[in-house]
Write a protein that holds these residues in place. Structure first.
Motif, mmCIF file in Angstrom:
data_model
loop_
_atom_site.group_PDB
_atom_site.id
_atom_site.type_symbol
_atom_site.label_atom_id
_atom_site.label_comp_id
_atom_site.label_asym_id
_atom_site.label_seq_id
_atom_site.Cartn_x
_atom_site.Cartn_y
_atom_site.Cartn_z
ATOM 1 N N ALA A 190 0.452 -1.028 -0.074
ATOM 2 C CA ALA A 190 0.438 0.112 0.121
ATOM 3 C C ALA A 190 0.953 1.070 0.212
ATOM 4 N N ASN A 191 0.446 2.179 -0.601
ATOM 5 C CA ASN A 191 0.478 3.908 -0.658
ATOM 6 C C ASN A 191 0.332 4.483 0.551
ATOM 7 N N GLY A 192 -0.043 4.187 1.481
ATOM 8 C CA GLY A 192 -1.042 5.115 2.794
ATOM 9 C C GLY A 192 -2.013 4.045 3.017
ATOM 10 N N THR A 193 -2.468 4.717 4.116
ATOM 11 C CA THR A 193 -3.883 4.514 4.502
ATOM 12 C C THR A 193 -4.785 5.484 4.534
ATOM 13 N N LEU A 194 -6.636 5.058 4.041
ATOM 14 C CA LEU A 194 -7.232 6.008 3.745
ATOM 15 C C LEU A 194 -8.221 6.395 5.129
ATOM 16 N N VAL A 195 -8.837 6.860 4.915
ATOM 17 C CA VAL A 195 -9.671 7.469 6.497
ATOM 18 C C VAL A 195 -10.789 8.515 5.626
ATOM 19 N N LYS A 196 -12.368 8.107 5.652
ATOM 20 C CA LYS A 196 -13.109 8.977 5.707
ATOM 21 C C LYS A 196 -13.329 10.102 6.672
ATOM 22 N N ASP A 197 -13.412 11.358 5.870
ATOM 23 C CA ASP A 197 -13.869 12.298 6.401
ATOM 24 C C ASP A 197 -15.125 12.699 6.772
ATOM 25 N N PRO A 198 -15.224 12.747 7.833
ATOM 26 C CA PRO A 198 -16.895 12.457 8.541
ATOM 27 C C PRO A 198 -18.105 13.463 8.149
ATOM 28 N N LYS A 199 -17.552 14.674 7.174
ATOM 29 C CA LYS A 199 -18.715 15.662 7.222
ATOM 30 C C LYS A 199 -18.542 15.716 5.536
ATOM 31 N N THR A 200 -17.205 14.868 4.679
ATOM 32 C CA THR A 200 -17.480 15.519 3.251
ATOM 33 C C THR A 200 -18.080 13.607 2.721
ATOM 34 N N GLY A 201 -17.440 13.183 3.273
ATOM 35 C CA GLY A 201 -18.000 11.463 3.150
ATOM 36 C C GLY A 201 -16.925 11.255 2.298
ATOM 37 N N GLU A 202 -15.337 12.461 1.952
ATOM 38 C CA GLU A 202 -15.011 12.048 0.658
ATOM 39 C C GLU A 202 -14.132 10.928 1.768
ATOM 40 N N TYR A 203 -12.976 10.202 0.714
ATOM 41 C CA TYR A 203 -11.453 9.468 1.559
ATOM 42 C C TYR A 203 -10.802 10.271 1.045
ATOM 43 N N ARG A 204 -9.462 9.903 2.221
ATOM 44 C CA ARG A 204 -7.907 10.913 1.842
ATOM 45 C C ARG A 204 -6.897 10.339 2.460
ATOM 46 N N LEU A 205 -5.699 10.020 2.389
ATOM 47 C CA LEU A 205 -5.039 9.479 2.836
ATOM 48 C C LEU A 205 -4.620 10.263 4.720
ATOM 49 N N LYS A 206 -4.645 9.261 5.093
ATOM 50 C CA LYS A 206 -4.002 9.580 6.494
ATOM 51 C C LYS A 206 -2.706 10.757 7.261
ATOM 52 N N ARG A 207 -3.003 11.497 8.035
ATOM 53 C CA ARG A 207 -1.920 11.561 8.237
ATOM 54 C C ARG A 207 -1.021 11.430 8.970
ATOM 55 N N GLU A 208 -0.247 12.197 9.249
ATOM 56 C CA GLU A 208 1.136 10.657 9.929
ATOM 57 C C GLU A 208 1.260 11.926 11.842
ATOM 58 N N ASP A 209 0.302 12.630 12.371
ATOM 59 C CA ASP A 209 -0.186 13.769 12.594
ATOM 60 C C ASP A 209 -1.649 12.656 13.888
ATOM 61 N N GLU A 210 -2.615 12.097 13.294
ATOM 62 C CA GLU A 210 -3.246 11.179 13.318
ATOM 63 C C GLU A 210 -3.141 9.754 14.414
#
Length: 63
Positions: free
Chosen positions: A43-63
């Motif tokens: 994998a190139n990263g971990t996707l997480v779903k944004d609860p506000k917009t419903g879009e997926y994005r790459l998980k940031r390092e500080d989360e």
């Protein structure tokens, strides 16, 4: 009496430093485990779903 107070302050500061060290070590261990799993699966990263917009994005390092 002042020696006891000074000793207690030193012990308290050492205890706070120890807890900070352990927390940082656990954080680094979690990051390394996540990176190991990503390398293992290719994998190139971990996707997480944004609860506000419903879009997926790459998980940031500080989360």
């Amino acid at each position: 009496m002042p020696q006891i107070i000074l000793l207690l302050i030193i012990v308290f500061i050492a205890w706070i430093g120890y807890r900070k060290f352990i927390a940082d070590a656990k954080k680094v261990t979690r990051q390394q485990e996540r990176l190991r799993r990503e390398r293992q699966t290719g994998a190139n990263g971990t996707l997480v779903k944004d609860p506000k917009t419903g879009e997926y994005r790459l998980k940031r390092e500080d989360e």
